[in-house]
Scaffold this motif. Structure first.
Motif, PDB file in Angstrom:
ATOM      1  N   SER A 382       0.680  -1.262  -0.013  1.00  0.00           N
ATOM      2  CA  SER A 382      -0.140   0.034  -0.068  1.00  0.00           C
ATOM      3  C   SER A 382       0.822   1.275  -0.070  1.00  0.00           C
ATOM      4  N   GLY A 383       1.947   1.454   0.392  1.00  0.00           N
ATOM      5  CA  GLY A 383       2.961   2.332   0.588  1.00  0.00           C
ATOM      6  C   GLY A 383       3.199   2.912  -0.761  1.00  0.00           C
ATOM      7  N   PHE A 384       3.087   2.024  -1.917  1.00  0.00           N
ATOM      8  CA  PHE A 384       3.317   2.686  -3.472  1.00  0.00           C
ATOM      9  C   PHE A 384       2.050   3.597  -3.794  1.00  0.00           C
ATOM     10  N   LEU A 385       1.197   3.444  -3.081  1.00  0.00           N
ATOM     11  CA  LEU A 385       0.076   4.476  -3.473  1.00  0.00           C
ATOM     12  C   LEU A 385       0.118   5.518  -2.728  1.00  0.00           C
ATOM     13  N   LEU A 386       1.039   5.730  -1.662  1.00  0.00           N
ATOM     14  CA  LEU A 386       1.019   7.139  -1.102  1.00  0.00           C
ATOM     15  C   LEU A 386       1.513   8.228  -1.912  1.00  0.00           C
ATOM     16  N   PRO A 387       2.480   8.171  -2.888  1.00  0.00           N
ATOM     17  CA  PRO A 387       2.862   9.376  -3.714  1.00  0.00           C
ATOM     18  C   PRO A 387       1.628   9.887  -4.489  1.00  0.00           C
ATOM     19  N   PHE A 388       1.036   8.912  -4.980  1.00  0.00           N
ATOM     20  CA  PHE A 388      -0.311   9.385  -5.880  1.00  0.00           C
ATOM     21  C   PHE A 388      -1.045  10.204  -4.881  1.00  0.00           C
ATOM     22  N   VAL A 389      -1.357   9.464  -3.727  1.00  0.00           N
ATOM     23  CA  VAL A 389      -2.537   9.861  -2.945  1.00  0.00           C
ATOM     24  C   VAL A 389      -2.328  11.358  -2.430  1.00  0.00           C
ATOM     25  N   TYR A 390      -0.900  11.240  -1.849  1.00  0.00           N
ATOM     26  CA  TYR A 390      -0.520  12.658  -1.349  1.00  0.00           C
ATOM     27  C   TYR A 390      -0.424  13.601  -2.367  1.00  0.00           C
ATOM     28  N   ARG A 391      -0.295  13.449  -3.478  1.00  0.00           N
ATOM     29  CA  ARG A 391      -0.086  14.501  -4.776  1.00  0.00           C
ATOM     30  C   ARG A 391      -1.410  15.140  -4.879  1.00  0.00           C
ATOM     31  N   GLY A 392      -2.352  14.247  -5.224  1.00  0.00           N
ATOM     32  CA  GLY A 392      -3.825  14.618  -5.477  1.00  0.00           C
ATOM     33  C   GLY A 392      -4.470  15.245  -3.956  1.00  0.00           C
ATOM     34  N   PHE A 429      -7.743   5.684  -0.834  1.00  0.00           N
ATOM     35  CA  PHE A 429      -7.292   4.322  -0.722  1.00  0.00           C
ATOM     36  C   PHE A 429      -8.254   3.116  -0.835  1.00  0.00           C
ATOM     37  N   ALA A 430      -9.528   3.194   0.033  1.00  0.00           N
ATOM     38  CA  ALA A 430     -10.494   2.152  -0.008  1.00  0.00           C
ATOM     39  C   ALA A 430     -11.180   1.875  -1.286  1.00  0.00           C
ATOM     40  N   MET A 431     -11.109   3.052  -2.352  1.00  0.00           N
ATOM     41  CA  MET A 431     -11.585   2.780  -3.425  1.00  0.00           C
ATOM     42  C   MET A 431     -10.671   1.864  -4.464  1.00  0.00           C
ATOM     43  N   PHE A 432      -9.417   2.100  -3.983  1.00  0.00           N
ATOM     44  CA  PHE A 432      -8.397   1.285  -4.741  1.00  0.00           C
ATOM     45  C   PHE A 432      -8.355  -0.231  -4.022  1.00  0.00           C
ATOM     46  N   GLY A 465      -4.253  -8.732   2.298  1.00  0.00           N
ATOM     47  CA  GLY A 465      -3.539  -7.731   3.231  1.00  0.00           C
ATOM     48  C   GLY A 465      -3.653  -6.371   2.573  1.00  0.00           C
ATOM     49  N   LEU A 466      -3.298  -6.147   1.178  1.00  0.00           N
ATOM     50  CA  LEU A 466      -3.416  -5.041   0.454  1.00  0.00           C
ATOM     51  C   LEU A 466      -4.707  -4.232   0.661  1.00  0.00           C
ATOM     52  N   GLY A 467      -5.904  -5.051   0.315  1.00  0.00           N
ATOM     53  CA  GLY A 467      -7.100  -4.421   0.419  1.00  0.00           C
ATOM     54  C   GLY A 467      -7.674  -4.246   1.796  1.00  0.00           C
ATOM     55  N   THR A 468      -7.176  -4.976   2.693  1.00  0.00           N
ATOM     56  CA  THR A 468      -7.733  -4.690   4.206  1.00  0.00           C
ATOM     57  C   THR A 468      -6.917  -3.211   4.680  1.00  0.00           C
TER      58      THR A 468
END
Length: 560
Positions: A382-392, A429-432, A465-468
């Motif tokens: 899930s850490g790989f999502l952080l840059p995209f979520v933070y930017r938005g 995060f949850a939508m992904f 684990g990723l989804g949870t």
């Protein structure tokens, strides 16, 4: 130790403020010790006499209305005029921060200090979380030692989780009376003595508050997921820690409790030495106490000093509010139900992994415990999502700050502190991650055959684990941003409900898997979780309208 040092630093800061306070015009002798001629005009206050050799404390003690004038001259003091009454003073001096850059405010601590505090809370969450699951790694040895069935042996985990639920009712209100550190230290001390869930719940109910104390809304986009990923590894890696205990003759199964005790002791020492108190109202209460002591004036009070609610009344009120806020709020009801379903699946895995990997694929007890690492790999992804979520999120907050007050957060980071943007951005995060949960359960259930590689259910557990973790992160952040001052009550209900359900399902997990079989058990759980997948999408689309119906949710947000 850190709390004591903070108390001392606050005292030094107050003394420095008094020493540097602007001198005020001496009042006539007849008006001394009177509060009726208090200068309320700032121009009048600024007409100073030359500073004498007396300290501000001495001048304050000898001048009547000059005490009020001194209060006007101290940064962060709000002088409030009260209705005239012989039972109360004409003025109260409400203590606040010196300004947006007050170094005593936890949000103004260095990044290194705030990061250390966040990591310590994460470590505390890890150890109490590991205690929920570590005994499941030695369940055969445990049941053999006490000559009980597997179902009875699983009561260890079930009762621990029910203790989490019970403790969550009181730990939140206690942290808002005694402060975060007092609750962390006292509860962890009792936890070490008894290893009971009721004393291990504060990291679950108070950590969100600690992170909110330390980081502004944009910074939370980075640091709350960090806390979630680190602390959630406790329940997932607990069985892996106990992988070969009781099987090799090196460490007996009883070392599961010893490891929790030793780890708790080490974390307790670190918290005492390095964890600062972060609860702002308590720090201001300390500041008010220093001001009363140094000036001899009892009118210096913080907002906490003004509250006269007894401890048990506050706890009772918090429990009542948890019930009331729940029955009126579809957001909390649905998110609590979603989290409950996820925790039921997760904690029944403590029993189910033996059926999935040992009985079906012939893995040893130790290897079955190590398989839990795969789920944590998914959590870390899930850490790989952080840059995209933070930017938005940063773009959204920047636009909201500019629309609200014309401030540029790049120049003034404080412009973000009081900006309320759409909470629905927390649902990314949850939508992904939501679709990964039913997919992983169906995948694990219908590829769990001896003829299919064991790596298939292992990879499926990573997807789970990723989804949870994605749903967990969004659920907490969305509720916090949506309910503001009522978030503690909402999170309290979410914690109680999911741990009560998980505690009960842990006990029935073994009969469930044994009677239904792995395939149908996971299929049923997958179908239930599939029904919940639309929840974050529905809230993302209709959340503003749903919040507008609420009596508790924040509705005044900046739309961008």
């Amino acid at each position: 130790m850190q709390s004591y040092l903070q108390y001392r630093r606050l005292g030094k800061s107050v003394r420095s403020q008094l020493d540097n306070a602007s001198p005020v015009k001496e009042t006539p002798t007849a008006a001394r010790d009177s509060d009726t001629d208090t200068p309320t005009n700032p121009d009048e206050i600024s007409q100073h006499v030359p500073r004498s050799n007396q300290s501000p404390l001495a001048r304050t003690a000898s001048w009547g209305s000059s005490r009020t004038a001194l209060a006007y001259s101290i940064a962060g003091i709000d002088v409030q005029k009260q209705s005239e009454s012989p039972d109360q003073p004409a003025h109260l001096f409400i203590v606040g921060w010196d300004g947006p850059n007050d170094p005593q405010n936890p949000r103004n601590h260095s990044v290194a200090s705030r990061l250390t505090a966040t990591l310590l809370v994460s470590a505390l969450g890890w150890i109490v979380g590991a205690a929920t699951s570590i005994n499941s790694g030695v369940l055969p040895q445990n049941t053999e030692a006490f000559h009980v069935s597997d179902v009875v042996g699983s009561l260890v985990t079930g009762m621990y989780l029910l203790g989490f639920a019970a403790g969550s009712l009181v730990s939140g209100p206690l942290s808002e009376i005694l402060g975060r550190n007092a609750v962390y230290v006292s509860s962890l001390t009792l936890f070490m003595i008894f290893i009971m869930g009721i004393f291990g719940c504060p990291p679950l109910t108070c950590a969100g508050g600690t992170i909110a104390d330390l980081w502004n809304p944009l910074e939370k986009t980075l640091y709350f997921p960090m806390y979630a990923v680190l602390s959630s590894s406790g329940p997932v890696l607990g069985p892996a820690v106990a992988s070969y205990m009781g099987q090799t003759g090196v460490l007996s199964w009883r070392w599961t409790s010893w490891i929790i005790l030793i780890g708790s002791g080490a974390i307790l020492v670190l918290i005492i030495l390095f964890q600062p108190e972060t609860y702002g109202p308590l720090l201001l209460k300390w500041k008010g106490k220093h001001l009363r002591k140094m000036t001899g004036d009892p009118r210096f009070r913080s907002e906490m000093d003004m509250e006269k609610i007894a401890l048990f009344s506050r706890i009772g009120g918090a429990m009542k509010r948890q019930f009331l806020i729940t029955i009126h709020e579809p957001i909390i009801l649905l998110i609590s139900l979603y989290m409950t379903v996820l925790y039921i699946v997760l904690f029944t895995f403590f029993d189910g992994y033996a059926f999935i990997f040992t009985d079906m694929h012939g893995l040893s007890q130790g290897l079955t415990n190590i398989v839990w690492v795969a789920m944590y790999v998914g959590i870390m992804l899930s850490g790989f999502l952080l840059p995209f979520v933070y930017r938005g999120t940063k773009k959204n907050f920047t636009q909201a700050a500019e629309a609200a007050n014309g401030a540029d957060p790049a120049v003034d980071p404080r412009a973000l502190d009081n900006v309320h943007t759409q909470p629905e951005i927390r649902l990314w995060f949850a939508m992904f991650g939501a679709p990964f949960i039913p997919i992983s359960l169906f995948w694990m259930g219908w590829t769990d055959f001896p003829s299919i590689s064991v790596w298939s259910p292992i990879i499926a557990s990573s997807a789970f684990g990723l989804g949870t973790i994605c749903v967990f992160i969004s659920s907490y952040m969305y509720v916090i941003d949506s309910y503001g001052i009522y978030a503690a009550s909402a999170l309290g209900f979410m914690t109680v409900s999911r741990y009560c359900a998980a505690g009960g399902m842990t006990i029935v997990g073994i009969p469930f898997y044994r009677n239904m079989g792995v395939h149908w058990t996971l299929t049923i759980l997958g179908c239930i979780s599939a029904i919940m997948v639309p929840v974050p999408y529905v809230f993302y689309r209709f959340g503003p309208a749903i919040r507008s119906w609420s009596r508790y949710a924040i509705t005044e947000v900046v739309k961008v």
